[in-house]
Design an enzyme around this catalytic site. Structure first.
Site, PDB file in Angstrom:
ATOM      1  N   HIS A 159      13.951  -8.992  -7.296  1.00 16.89           N
ATOM      2  CA  HIS A 159      13.692 -10.855  -7.051  1.00 16.89           C
ATOM      3  C   HIS A 159      13.707 -11.110  -5.291  1.00 16.89           C
ATOM      4  O   HIS A 159      15.005 -11.913  -4.949  1.00 16.89           O
ATOM      5  CB  HIS A 159      14.518 -11.406  -8.095  1.00 16.89           C
ATOM      6  CG  HIS A 159      13.968 -12.579  -8.199  1.00 16.89           C
ATOM      7  ND1 HIS A 159      13.825 -13.775  -7.069  1.00 16.89           N
ATOM      8  CD2 HIS A 159      13.572 -13.348  -9.036  1.00 16.89           C
ATOM      9  CE1 HIS A 159      13.257 -15.382  -7.446  1.00 16.89           C
ATOM     10  NE2 HIS A 159      12.844 -14.718  -8.017  1.00 16.89           N
ATOM     11  N   GLU A 249       8.783 -10.729  -5.278  1.00 15.06           N
ATOM     12  CA  GLU A 249       9.033  -9.899  -5.717  1.00 15.06           C
ATOM     13  C   GLU A 249       8.646  -8.354  -6.447  1.00 15.06           C
ATOM     14  O   GLU A 249       7.309  -8.764  -7.244  1.00 15.06           O
ATOM     15  CB  GLU A 249       9.436 -10.827  -6.684  1.00 15.06           C
ATOM     16  CG  GLU A 249      10.099 -12.174  -6.079  1.00 15.06           C
ATOM     17  CD  GLU A 249      10.798 -12.969  -7.109  1.00 15.06           C
ATOM     18  OE1 GLU A 249      10.265 -12.865  -8.068  1.00 15.06           O
ATOM     19  OE2 GLU A 249       9.913 -14.513  -5.927  1.00 15.06           O
TER      20      GLU A 249
HETATM   21  O1  TA6 Z   1      10.217 -15.291  -9.224  1.00 14.09           O
HETATM   22  C1  TA6 Z   1       9.854 -16.807 -10.050  1.00 14.09           C
HETATM   23  C2  TA6 Z   1      10.898 -18.023 -10.490  1.00 14.09           C
HETATM   24  O2  TA6 Z   1      10.698 -16.520 -11.544  1.00 14.09           O
HETATM   25  C3  TA6 Z   1      10.487 -19.153 -10.229  1.00 14.09           C
HETATM   26  O3  TA6 Z   1       9.951 -19.536 -11.856  1.00 14.09           O
HETATM   27  C4  TA6 Z   1      12.389 -20.134 -10.250  1.00 14.09           C
HETATM   28  O4  TA6 Z   1      12.520 -19.397 -11.850  1.00 14.09           O
HETATM   29  C5  TA6 Z   1      12.605 -18.284  -9.657  1.00 14.09           C
HETATM   30  O5  TA6 Z   1      12.492 -17.379 -10.163  1.00 14.09           O
HETATM   31  C6  TA6 Z   1      14.458 -18.616  -9.405  1.00 14.09           C
HETATM   32  O6  TA6 Z   1      14.570 -18.132 -10.871  1.00 14.09           O
HETATM   33  P1  TA6 Z   1      16.259 -18.490 -10.505  1.00 14.09           P
HETATM   34  O7  TA6 Z   1      16.232 -18.126 -12.511  1.00 14.09           O
HETATM   35  O8  TA6 Z   1      16.841 -18.391 -10.294  1.00 14.09           O
HETATM   36  O9  TA6 Z   1      16.501 -19.873 -10.728  1.00 14.09           O
END
Ligand code: TA6
Length: 275
Positions: A159, A249
């Site tokens: 991520h 990501e």
């Molecule tokens: O990768 C994108 C995502 O899935 C978004 O939908 C948002 O939820 C982001 O990840 C961050 O997620 P987190 O659980 O770290 O707040």
């Protein structure tokens, strides 16, 4: 160059003045500097005390991306983005340290995961996460071994939060004509014919089978910027920080990988900074 092993993180430095930092918590890369220039985004409100997933850098998403949409999925009881990023990895030492590159490893097995999360996903597994710094190039690689007697399914995703001076001047190339799931538009499938993805609103897209950066065995990519409203809704993210970051990501999230007992899987990304 020597690796500095501290209580909560390690610091890698190469011979050209580039550096990286990795917290044991989540084996989260929180900084990668190309000869002093920070390339990754870390929220100034991110918690680094192990009480919440780190808001920035390169969180490791395993064994599930987001929350399982199917309540009968093996990973359904886990929190959003799984257990790896909220577990403390063990330090597995320096694997390479020469004139051109420095490489370090971290490990996590099921017995090292917080007890409540072990109950949420009672599988025997072993992760090895390798971070390799070589000046303008950062490699992050994850291997997953099923040490259980039965197969298990998993998603995986790196991520990655990139630091950008101004989101309005950012575009992501290489995704033209590739269909994606648009999480902002109720998960509808869309094909974008634009040459590049630009950011003028909340963006949360899952591209299946997209070639992005240099990815090793990670066929999908998520592109995310929370924009104004979502930024305000995150306690560990400053209201204006959506302007200084973009998440690109690489992962395998469009469906689960099925890993048989004693089998291993490996994947990763190679990010090169075009200086
Ligand atoms: O990768 C994108 C995502 O899935 C978004 O939908 C948002 O939820 C982001 O990840 C961050 O997620 P987190 O659980 O770290 O707040």
């Amino acid at each position: 160059m020597p690796v500095e092993v501290l209580e909560d993180k390690v610091i890698l430095k190469d011979s050209k003045g580039s550096s990286a930092e990795v917290y044991y918590f989540g084996a989260t890369v929180t900084s990668w500097k190309y000869r002093g220039k920070e390339l990754l985004f870390l929220s100034k409100k991110s918690l680094l005390d192990g009480t919440k997933g780190i808001r920035g850098g390169i969180p490791i998403i395993f064994p599930q991306f987001a929350k399982a949409t199917d309540s009968s999925a093996e990973t359904a009881a886990l929190p959003q983005h799984g257990l790896a990023r909220i577990s403390k990895f063990e330090w597995n030492g320096v694997s390479v340290d020469n004139e051109s590159e420095v490489s370090v490893r971290f490990g996590l097995n099921n017995s090292q995961v917080p007890e409540n999360l072990q109950k949420d996903w009672p599988k025997k597994f072993k992760l090895i996460f390798t971070v390799t710094l070589n000046d303008d190039t950062l490699k992050t690689n994850l291997s997953v071994k099923n040490e259980d007697t039965a197969p298990f399914d998993f998603n995986v995703l790196l991520h990655t939060y990139y630091s950008v001076p101004d989101i309005s001047k950012v575009s992501v190339e290489g995704l033209q004509n590739i269909s994606y799931i648009d999480k902002v538009k109720n998960f509808i499938t869309v094909v974008d014919n634009d040459k590049s993805v630009k950011f003028t609103q909340e963006t949360d897209r899952i591209y299946g089978n997209a070639f992005l950066l240099q990815r090793i065995n990670l066929k999908d990519s998520v592109v995310w910027n929370p924009w104004i409203d979502k930024a305000k809704g995150m306690s560990d993210f400053d209201d204006d920080e959506y302007k200084q970051m973009i998440c690109v990501e690489p992962g395998h999230v469009a469906e689960y990988i099925i890993l048989k007992s004693e089998e291993s899987w490996e994947g990763g990304q190679i990010i090169q900074y075009k200086h």
